[in-house]
Design a protein around this motif. Structure first.
Motif, PDB file in Angstrom:
ATOM      1  N   GLY A 127     -27.872 -10.220  39.573  1.00 53.37           N
ATOM      2  CA  GLY A 127     -29.193 -10.615  40.025  1.00 53.37           C
ATOM      3  C   GLY A 127     -29.249 -12.050  40.493  1.00 53.37           C
ATOM      4  O   GLY A 127     -30.323 -12.581  40.768  1.00 53.37           O
ATOM      5  N   GLU A 128     -28.090 -12.705  40.611  1.00 54.14           N
ATOM      6  CA  GLU A 128     -28.036 -14.111  41.029  1.00 54.14           C
ATOM      7  C   GLU A 128     -27.164 -14.249  42.269  1.00 54.14           C
ATOM      8  O   GLU A 128     -26.244 -13.455  42.492  1.00 54.14           O
ATOM      9  N   CYS A 129     -27.451 -15.280  43.048  1.00 48.04           N
ATOM     10  CA  CYS A 129     -26.603 -15.578  44.198  1.00 48.04           C
ATOM     11  C   CYS A 129     -25.269 -16.176  43.755  1.00 48.04           C
ATOM     12  O   CYS A 129     -24.239 -15.947  44.388  1.00 48.04           O
ATOM     13  N   ASP A 130     -25.291 -16.954  42.703  1.00 51.40           N
ATOM     14  CA  ASP A 130     -24.089 -17.588  42.165  1.00 51.40           C
ATOM     15  C   ASP A 130     -23.968 -17.183  40.689  1.00 51.40           C
ATOM     16  O   ASP A 130     -24.430 -17.892  39.805  1.00 51.40           O
ATOM     17  N   PRO A 131     -23.410 -16.007  40.426  1.00 53.32           N
ATOM     18  CA  PRO A 131     -23.430 -15.458  39.072  1.00 53.32           C
ATOM     19  C   PRO A 131     -22.803 -16.390  38.039  1.00 53.32           C
ATOM     20  O   PRO A 131     -21.913 -17.178  38.343  1.00 53.32           O
ATOM     21  N   ARG A 132     -23.283 -16.275  36.815  1.00 48.79           N
ATOM     22  CA  ARG A 132     -22.786 -17.083  35.703  1.00 48.79           C
ATOM     23  C   ARG A 132     -21.519 -16.465  35.112  1.00 48.79           C
ATOM     24  O   ARG A 132     -21.355 -15.248  35.091  1.00 48.79           O
ATOM     25  N   VAL A 133     -20.637 -17.333  34.628  1.00 45.57           N
ATOM     26  CA  VAL A 133     -19.403 -16.866  34.000  1.00 45.57           C
ATOM     27  C   VAL A 133     -19.734 -16.284  32.631  1.00 45.57           C
ATOM     28  O   VAL A 133     -20.361 -16.936  31.795  1.00 45.57           O
ATOM     29  N   GLU A 134     -19.306 -15.048  32.416  1.00 48.11           N
ATOM     30  CA  GLU A 134     -19.562 -14.373  31.148  1.00 48.11           C
ATOM     31  C   GLU A 134     -18.337 -14.339  30.245  1.00 48.11           C
ATOM     32  O   GLU A 134     -18.449 -14.341  29.023  1.00 48.11           O
ATOM     33  N   VAL A 135     -17.156 -14.294  30.852  1.00 49.92           N
ATOM     34  CA  VAL A 135     -15.897 -14.263  30.099  1.00 49.92           C
ATOM     35  C   VAL A 135     -14.896 -15.146  30.819  1.00 49.92           C
ATOM     36  O   VAL A 135     -14.853 -15.156  32.058  1.00 49.92           O
ATOM     37  N   GLN A 136     -14.105 -15.900  30.056  1.00 50.47           N
ATOM     38  CA  GLN A 136     -12.989 -16.627  30.654  1.00 50.47           C
ATOM     39  C   GLN A 136     -11.782 -16.524  29.732  1.00 50.47           C
ATOM     40  O   GLN A 136     -11.904 -16.499  28.517  1.00 50.47           O
ATOM     41  N   ASP A 137     -10.612 -16.450  30.357  1.00 51.18           N
ATOM     42  CA  ASP A 137      -9.360 -16.354  29.613  1.00 51.18           C
ATOM     43  C   ASP A 137      -8.273 -17.054  30.417  1.00 51.18           C
ATOM     44  O   ASP A 137      -8.056 -16.693  31.568  1.00 51.18           O
ATOM     45  N   PRO A 138      -7.623 -18.075  29.857  1.00 44.67           N
ATOM     46  CA  PRO A 138      -7.738 -18.617  28.508  1.00 44.67           C
ATOM     47  C   PRO A 138      -9.087 -19.304  28.277  1.00 44.67           C
ATOM     48  O   PRO A 138      -9.774 -19.683  29.221  1.00 44.67           O
ATOM     49  N   SER A 139      -9.406 -19.488  27.013  1.00 45.40           N
ATOM     50  CA  SER A 139     -10.677 -20.087  26.653  1.00 45.40           C
ATOM     51  C   SER A 139     -10.642 -21.598  26.826  1.00 45.40           C
ATOM     52  O   SER A 139      -9.581 -22.192  27.051  1.00 45.40           O
ATOM     53  N   ALA A 140     -11.800 -22.226  26.701  1.00 45.59           N
ATOM     54  CA  ALA A 140     -11.913 -23.679  26.857  1.00 45.59           C
ATOM     55  C   ALA A 140     -10.997 -24.384  25.858  1.00 45.59           C
ATOM     56  O   ALA A 140     -10.887 -23.999  24.697  1.00 45.59           O
ATOM     57  N   GLY A 141     -10.329 -25.440  26.338  1.00 43.78           N
ATOM     58  CA  GLY A 141      -9.474 -26.243  25.474  1.00 43.78           C
ATOM     59  C   GLY A 141      -8.025 -25.822  25.472  1.00 43.78           C
ATOM     60  O   GLY A 141      -7.165 -26.559  24.966  1.00 43.78           O
ATOM     61  N   ALA A 142      -7.705 -24.660  26.054  1.00 44.96           N
ATOM     62  CA  ALA A 142      -6.310 -24.205  26.092  1.00 44.96           C
ATOM     63  C   ALA A 142      -5.514 -25.071  27.057  1.00 44.96           C
ATOM     64  O   ALA A 142      -6.016 -25.489  28.100  1.00 44.96           O
ATOM     65  N   GLN A 143      -4.257 -25.348  26.718  1.00 44.84           N
ATOM     66  CA  GLN A 143      -3.356 -26.069  27.604  1.00 44.84           C
ATOM     67  C   GLN A 143      -2.508 -25.066  28.361  1.00 44.84           C
ATOM     68  O   GLN A 143      -1.883 -24.187  27.756  1.00 44.84           O
ATOM     69  N   VAL A 144      -2.492 -25.186  29.689  1.00 44.46           N
ATOM     70  CA  VAL A 144      -1.738 -24.250  30.531  1.00 44.46           C
ATOM     71  C   VAL A 144      -0.957 -25.029  31.578  1.00 44.46           C
ATOM     72  O   VAL A 144      -1.279 -26.177  31.890  1.00 44.46           O
ATOM     73  N   ASP A 145       0.075 -24.381  32.125  1.00 44.74           N
ATOM     74  CA  ASP A 145       0.858 -24.992  33.191  1.00 44.74           C
ATOM     75  C   ASP A 145       0.038 -25.060  34.474  1.00 44.74           C
ATOM     76  O   ASP A 145      -0.721 -24.133  34.785  1.00 44.74           O
ATOM     77  N   VAL A 146       0.202 -26.144  35.212  1.00 47.99           N
ATOM     78  CA  VAL A 146      -0.392 -26.228  36.549  1.00 47.99           C
ATOM     79  C   VAL A 146       0.146 -25.068  37.378  1.00 47.99           C
ATOM     80  O   VAL A 146       1.337 -24.759  37.341  1.00 47.99           O
ATOM     81  N   GLY A 147      -0.734 -24.409  38.104  1.00 45.90           N
ATOM     82  CA  GLY A 147      -0.355 -23.234  38.884  1.00 45.90           C
ATOM     83  C   GLY A 147      -0.669 -21.931  38.187  1.00 45.90           C
ATOM     84  O   GLY A 147      -0.578 -20.862  38.798  1.00 45.90           O
ATOM     85  N   SER A 148      -1.051 -22.002  36.906  1.00 45.40           N
ATOM     86  CA  SER A 148      -1.405 -20.792  36.164  1.00 45.40           C
ATOM     87  C   SER A 148      -2.728 -20.221  36.664  1.00 45.40           C
ATOM     88  O   SER A 148      -3.492 -20.890  37.354  1.00 45.40           O
ATOM     89  N   SER A 149      -2.997 -18.974  36.273  1.00 43.09           N
ATOM     90  CA  SER A 149      -4.233 -18.319  36.659  1.00 43.09           C
ATOM     91  C   SER A 149      -5.186 -18.245  35.469  1.00 43.09           C
ATOM     92  O   SER A 149      -4.757 -18.019  34.333  1.00 43.09           O
ATOM     93  N   VAL A 150      -6.457 -18.463  35.740  1.00 40.75           N
ATOM     94  CA  VAL A 150      -7.514 -18.325  34.739  1.00 40.75           C
ATOM     95  C   VAL A 150      -8.397 -17.162  35.160  1.00 40.75           C
ATOM     96  O   VAL A 150      -8.860 -17.116  36.304  1.00 40.75           O
ATOM     97  N   ARG A 151      -8.606 -16.218  34.260  1.00 41.75           N
ATOM     98  CA  ARG A 151      -9.440 -15.058  34.560  1.00 41.75           C
ATOM     99  C   ARG A 151     -10.885 -15.365  34.176  1.00 41.75           C
ATOM    100  O   ARG A 151     -11.160 -15.806  33.063  1.00 41.75           O
ATOM    101  N   ILE A 152     -11.779 -15.157  35.132  1.00 43.08           N
ATOM    102  CA  ILE A 152     -13.199 -15.285  34.816  1.00 43.08           C
ATOM    103  C   ILE A 152     -13.887 -13.987  35.211  1.00 43.08           C
ATOM    104  O   ILE A 152     -13.487 -13.318  36.169  1.00 43.08           O
TER     105      ILE A 152
END
Length: 199
Positions: A127-152
């Protein structure tokens, strides 16, 4: 960084030149050693910073003691032992920000700025033009390699006809047009600038 520990020479004030070499063979194979060049110039000096181009190589230094005529000196050489194989540089890491409840455009922008890619899942209507993020993986604060993918995961956005239409630069400078902010006539499902209709 590697640093030379000079050898012992007689006389002890003999001029020394240090030339760095890279070797592609094994620990006992010195026949593969060649002088390192940096920007077309031979790497000379008492210190040497190993670059990524030398991954998989071994490094040594040739120490040359100079004697005789200054214009045409004679060089007596001795060599350091080979280093171990130069390992690949570690991949830099970044901390993943938190995006839950944020517009997904913000998530896209911040992840791109950190050198991360996005895997997007759309579930249901937002119902929004710019929908809100409901799930993200990895979660906030996780350390990941540059070039990795984050699922939202977000809901599907409203049709772009309802949210505005990005005109090509030749028409409107690439400005995103918002239905709520414009008073120009509507043609079909699109709201067009008045100047395009009545030039």
């Amino acid at each position: 960084m590697l640093t030379v520990v000079p050898g012992t020479w007689s006389p002890d004030d003999v001029p020394l030149v240090h030339i760095w070499q890279s070797c592609s063979g094994g620990a006992e194979d010195t026949d593969s050693c060649t002088d390192v060049t940096l920007g077309g110039a031979t790497a000379i000096g008492e210190t040497f910073t190993i670059s990524t181009e030398l991954e998989g190589q071994r490094i040594r230094v040739r120490e040359s003691a100079l004697s005789g005529d200054e214009d045409d000196p004679e060089a007596t050489d001795q060599f350091s032992e080979l280093t171990g194989v130069v390992a690949p540089a570690p991949i830099p890491q970044v901390v993943v920000p938190g995006f839950l409840g944020e517009p997904r455009s913000i998530a896209f922008q911040q992840l791109a700025a950190l050198g991360l890619t996005v895997t997007l899942e759309e579930v249901g209507q937002s119902g929004e033009c710019d929908p809100r993020v409901e799930v993200q993986d990895p979660s906030a604060g996780a350390q990941v390699d540059v070039g990795s993918s984050v699922r939202i995961s977000t809901g599907r956005p409203r049709p772009f006809f309802e949210c505005g239409f990005p005109f090509p630069p030749i028409f409107d400078g690439g400005v995103f047009l918002d239905l709520d902010d414009l008073d120009d006539p509507i043609i079909g499902d699109f709201r067009l600038p008045e100047r395009l209709i009545n030039p």
